[in-house]
Motif scaffolding. Sequence first.
Motif, short mmCIF file in Angstrom:
data_model
loop_
_atom_site.label_atom_id
_atom_site.label_comp_id
_atom_site.label_asym_id
_atom_site.label_seq_id
_atom_site.Cartn_x
_atom_site.Cartn_y
_atom_site.Cartn_z
N PHE A 28 0.83 -1.20 0.00
CA PHE A 28 0.00 0.00 0.00
C PHE A 28 0.87 1.26 0.00
O PHE A 28 0.55 2.27 0.60
CB PHE A 28 -0.97 -0.01 1.18
N GLN A 29 2.02 1.12 -0.68
CA GLN A 29 2.92 2.27 -0.82
C GLN A 29 3.24 2.50 -2.29
O GLN A 29 4.32 2.95 -2.64
CB GLN A 29 4.22 2.03 -0.06
N GLU A 30 2.30 2.14 -3.15
CA GLU A 30 2.53 2.34 -4.58
C GLU A 30 2.62 3.83 -4.88
O GLU A 30 2.11 4.66 -4.13
CB GLU A 30 1.36 1.72 -5.39
N ARG A 31 3.23 4.14 -5.99
CA ARG A 31 3.31 5.55 -6.37
C ARG A 31 1.95 5.98 -6.93
O ARG A 31 1.39 5.32 -7.78
CB ARG A 31 4.41 5.73 -7.40
N THR A 32 1.49 7.10 -6.44
CA THR A 32 0.16 7.56 -6.81
C THR A 32 0.24 8.72 -7.80
O THR A 32 1.33 9.23 -8.09
CB THR A 32 -0.62 8.04 -5.58
N VAL A 33 -0.92 9.13 -8.26
CA VAL A 33 -0.99 10.30 -9.14
C VAL A 33 -0.44 11.53 -8.42
O VAL A 33 0.24 12.37 -9.01
CB VAL A 33 -2.45 10.53 -9.59
N GLY A 34 -0.69 11.60 -7.11
CA GLY A 34 -0.16 12.70 -6.30
C GLY A 34 1.37 12.73 -6.34
O GLY A 34 1.98 13.79 -6.50
N ASP A 35 1.99 11.56 -6.20
CA ASP A 35 3.45 11.48 -6.28
C ASP A 35 3.95 11.97 -7.63
O ASP A 35 4.96 12.67 -7.72
CB ASP A 35 3.92 10.03 -6.07
N LEU A 36 3.21 11.55 -8.65
CA LEU A 36 3.60 11.94 -10.02
C LEU A 36 3.55 13.45 -10.15
O LEU A 36 4.46 14.08 -10.70
CB LEU A 36 2.65 11.27 -11.01
N TRP A 37 2.50 14.03 -9.62
CA TRP A 37 2.31 15.48 -9.69
C TRP A 37 3.46 16.21 -8.99
O TRP A 37 4.03 17.15 -9.53
CB TRP A 37 0.95 15.83 -9.07
N HIS A 38 3.82 15.72 -7.79
CA HIS A 38 4.94 16.33 -7.07
C HIS A 38 6.22 16.25 -7.89
O HIS A 38 6.99 17.20 -7.95
CB HIS A 38 5.14 15.62 -5.73
N GLU A 39 6.41 15.08 -8.48
CA GLU A 39 7.64 14.87 -9.23
C GLU A 39 7.70 15.79 -10.44
O GLU A 39 8.73 16.37 -10.76
CB GLU A 39 7.70 13.40 -9.68
#
Lengths: 614, 232
Positions: A202-213
């Motif tokens: 339950f630590q997959e990369r999310t759309v939110g992570d992508l946005w931050h990146e």
Amino acid sequence: MFDSLSRRQFVTGVSTGMALTSLGLPSAKVRAAGLLAAQPAVLSGRQFNLDIGYQQVNFTGAERTATTVNGSLPAPILRWKEGEQVSLRVTNHLAHDTSLHWHGMILPYQMDGVPGLSYAGIKPGETFEYRFDVKQSGTYWYHSHSGFQEQTGLYGAIVIDPKEPDPVAFDREYVVLLSDWSDTSPESIYANLKKLSHYYNFQERTVGDLWHEIREKGVTKTWQARKMWNQMRMSQADIADVTGYTYTYLMNGNTPASGWMGLFSKGEKIRLRFINGSAMSIFDVRIPGLKMTVVAADGQNIEPVTVDEFRIATAETYDVIVEPAADQAYTVFAQSIDRTGYARGTLAPDPSLQALIPAMDPRPVLSHRDMGMAHDGHDMGVMDHDMSAMGNDMGHDMSTMKHDMSGHSMHSQAMNAHVMNSKPGPAGFGSQAPVVHKPSERGPQTDMQAMSPLSGLDDQGIGLRDHAQLYGRKVLRYADIRNLTPTLDKRDPEREIQMHLTGNMSRYMWSIDGIKYADAEPVRLHYGERVRITLVNDTMMTHPMHLHGMWSELETGDPDYIPRKHTVIVQPGSKISYLVTADALGRWAYHCHMLYHMPGMHREVRVEHGGKKA
Amino acid sequence: MKTLSKFLSALLAFTVLQVQAMGEDDPLLVMGKLDQFEIRDTEGDNPRVLAGELWAGYDLSKLWLKLDAERVGGETEELEVQALYSRAISAFWNIQLGARFDDKPEPRRKWAVIGVQGLAPYFFDIDAALFFGEGGQVGLRLETEYEWMLTQRLVLSPDIEINLYGKNDPATEIGSGLADVEVGLRLRYEIRREFAPYIGVNWQKKYGKTADYAAGGDIEDAQVVIGVSAWF
């Protein structure tokens, strides 16, 4: 030792529970009543009666049936003396076969406790007597080697006192056994992983992570950074197969909520015998406020190394000395490699004291290095080149095929070179042989190959590499480990065996050289030979490899002081070498100690007289 | 619960006669999956749709059943079953061979199936199949799905399905060439991995001769859907 243990038991009032468990009586009610054993009972001497049976436990609020030794989880601590012969009568009260394996012990193979190799296992209702000479000292452990029983509680510590005076001075000692408990049966966990390999992540990369990146690096750089992972269909967040989602991490059988406690008096030298008795968990251990001097690895004395943190993989043991100078409590903190949970305990001068529990470190993500790509490349040209050589199922089918073919001819050349240059490099310095991917590695059972694997010696491991820089913590590396006493077998290896750890994460299949245990021929060693084993990790998981019956002499760069281990971490996309003196005739197990990797990533090692010289 | 676990462990004791040196490497597993179990909001009777699969087998070879059904106003309007042998051919791809039976709409149609199913680069779930029917009829179906993890449990999932046919089949109102396209967008929340309610939209359109056959009925329709996906 015994003083401190019995005092501890008295203080917390668990001595009743201990008395019950050491008699092998059910202690379910003791546990349910909240009188958790702070430390399992210690059994010492030469004769042991161990009863394996069912035991009701409750670690999560739900009652479950564990399998235990003498009703205790963890199993009792066995205290032996080097030079003595021990007899262990193990009785099976379960409805199915069981076994006990003495992990790291040098003994005749018939006593090693591996069903199918050492013996037939222990049938329900039967008693098997193990009898062998104790030829070593230090911290070891024992566990079931049947099915997935280990997950359900069949593990305990072994402490062997040396015949000669101990080179390690200490005033007090504790076993710190780390493990993982799940309310879900191990067969169900395994089935879940095969149906949905990221079931527990339950630590997959999310759309939110992508946005931050994207905001941080811009679209182009983000795209480039993620391109390889997307093309290879692998997750950078794939750190642990089974996580804190289902596991409750235990320290000496205590949950993080209750915590284990060890007492000390200010100024004492305390020896902590860390054992990772978990099924699937790798822990990063530290005690904020205390330096740890590592004095033994896998039971064997090493030249002391002082660190702030160390990684302990499944089945490894480390002995450390700590010297609390203040009358305060300290937290013994063991966070899982993926930071989804931790086991914890307290070292305190007074049982009423508790120390702050630190926050877990940020969750790590895999890097190119963990995929066996030497370049952590921003250089797209280099990266593309590596990628094309890498996958066996990448990109467009036609281009893959082309790459496969060119890769193949390259390999055949490498293989010829390997055969011609058959003299392996000198002892102590590791492999100089080319990395050769065998044709058996190709197929639906594998999903990647490490094309330029780096040595894992200098690598602290995933999630630890930046700890010196970020937090000023010195993290133990294999390269820091030197044996305390000189190497016994100074011969150079006569030959080198290269094995590749392989798998397919999404199908959840594991193998060696692409071949699972069920289909594999034994690895044959001839009695008396000195051989180098080089392991190449063609997966992005960390595999602790355990060779039974003989030492894995880890080549850390000093041929005169080669440390002896029984379990060696092979870092993702990396390689590592160790020497083995084949001085133990018989049939031995050799496998990844991750419980759910073990069925496939497994070999029989057969040590025989004669045989052909390489 | 306690009795159940006792019963299960007793059952295990009977089935596992001899425990080996490690857990069973490649056990026989069975997985049932409801991809879509939903109500579609439209004019008139709301269709209920069920799409799922059941497989049994081992790491590299499995038997699959795929089921597609649609009921409107208590009548089954569409019922399609595929029985397939699935064999792994590479790290991420399986080849699937078998038969397809269209029970509804009538008249019934039978097909031979050859398909590939797997995960393409950039994490696209792909299911592509060729169908060989009676009288030289050929069908091609392409399905793909993607998952955007909005959070660890909230997943936005677009999918698209395209059907093409070689010949006209007036009885089942299928025309040659591009017959229909269906595009969906579903937002699910995984309460557990195995259970996720969802809401979404579904749009479908018939093309060419197929649209001509359907003249007077629905040629294009967009619907709001609500349902659950689940597996064991």
